[in-house]
Motif scaffolding. Structure first.
Motif, short mmCIF file in Angstrom:
data_model
loop_
_atom_site.label_atom_id
_atom_site.label_comp_id
_atom_site.label_asym_id
_atom_site.label_seq_id
_atom_site.Cartn_x
_atom_site.Cartn_y
_atom_site.Cartn_z
N GLU A 10 -32.83 80.86 4.58
CA GLU A 10 -34.10 80.16 4.53
C GLU A 10 -34.13 79.14 3.42
OE1 GLU A 10 -36.49 83.66 4.17
OE2 GLU A 10 -37.19 83.51 6.24
N SER A 11 -33.66 79.50 2.24
CA SER A 11 -33.68 78.54 1.14
C SER A 11 -32.70 77.41 1.38
CB SER A 11 -33.39 79.23 -0.19
OG SER A 11 -32.08 79.73 -0.23
N ILE B 182 -40.02 75.14 6.08
CA ILE B 182 -40.88 76.25 6.47
C ILE B 182 -41.53 75.86 7.79
CG2 ILE B 182 -43.00 77.52 5.92
CD1 ILE B 182 -42.39 76.86 2.93
N TYR C 251 -40.50 77.65 -2.13
CA TYR C 251 -40.45 78.15 -0.76
C TYR C 251 -41.37 79.36 -0.58
CZ TYR C 251 -38.58 79.57 3.75
OH TYR C 251 -38.46 79.91 5.07
N GLU D 104 -44.62 79.25 1.71
CA GLU D 104 -44.59 80.09 2.90
C GLU D 104 -45.83 80.99 2.93
OE1 GLU D 104 -41.36 82.41 5.46
OE2 GLU D 104 -41.58 83.20 3.42
#
Length: 161
Positions: A5-6, A11, A137, A141
């Motif tokens: 994800e990073s 997002i 993030y 999120e």
């Protein structure tokens, strides 16, 4: 947050809203509506190239001794379909393709409602250290999840009037 994800640097969140794409578009692109479900104040014209600000004071999750003001530039405004803007640029700089995140609200008819997909991208391109990227993030999120729920509630109250 996972490494994938990073590394992705974006997002994406979706929510179904019980209102037409036209109504949802109005609520996500009009400063007077945005100040009811997301920010404490907003000032911009919902037309491509328009610049303005989003302001958090009471709704900010990071408490500060002053308002949190974010400059923004509208990128795209297609009624009933898509609204996008750039934001979170370095202090004192206008948001551009090279120094900011791009937020896109994409709307699609879904039964008698709207499927709204929000994407925020460009984090990885900022050149931040891993810890800064991960903090941003995670914060955003969580923020998008909370604000989209507030959006759905606001729209349901708006259409019930």
């Amino acid at each position: 947050m996972s490494v994938a994800e990073s590394e992705q640097g974006s997002i994406t969140k979706q929510i179904r809203i019980a209102a037409s794409p036209g109504v949802v578009y109005e609520v996500i692109s009009s400063p007077e509506h945005i100040a009811q479900w997301w920010t404490d104040a907003a000032d911009f014209e919902p037309t491509p190239g328009s610049t303005g600000v989003l302001v958090w004071s009471e709704r900010a999750t990071t408490k500060r001794d002053h308002d949190y003001v974010v400059r923004m530039t509208v990128v795209e405004a297609v009624p009933g379909e898509r609204f996008s803007f750039r934001w979170v640029s370095p202090e004192g700089e206008a948001p551009t393709e090279t120094n900011s995140m791009l937020v896109t609200f994409a709307l699609a008819p879904n039964g008698e409602g709207t499927l709204l997909t929000v994407t925020e991208q460009g984090m990885r391109e900022q050149g931040w250290e891993a810890a800064v990227l991960e903090e941003y993030y995670a914060s955003h999120e969580d923020g998008w999840t909370r604000h989209l729920a507030d959006l759905a509630t606001y729209v349901s109250q708006l259409v019930a009037r």
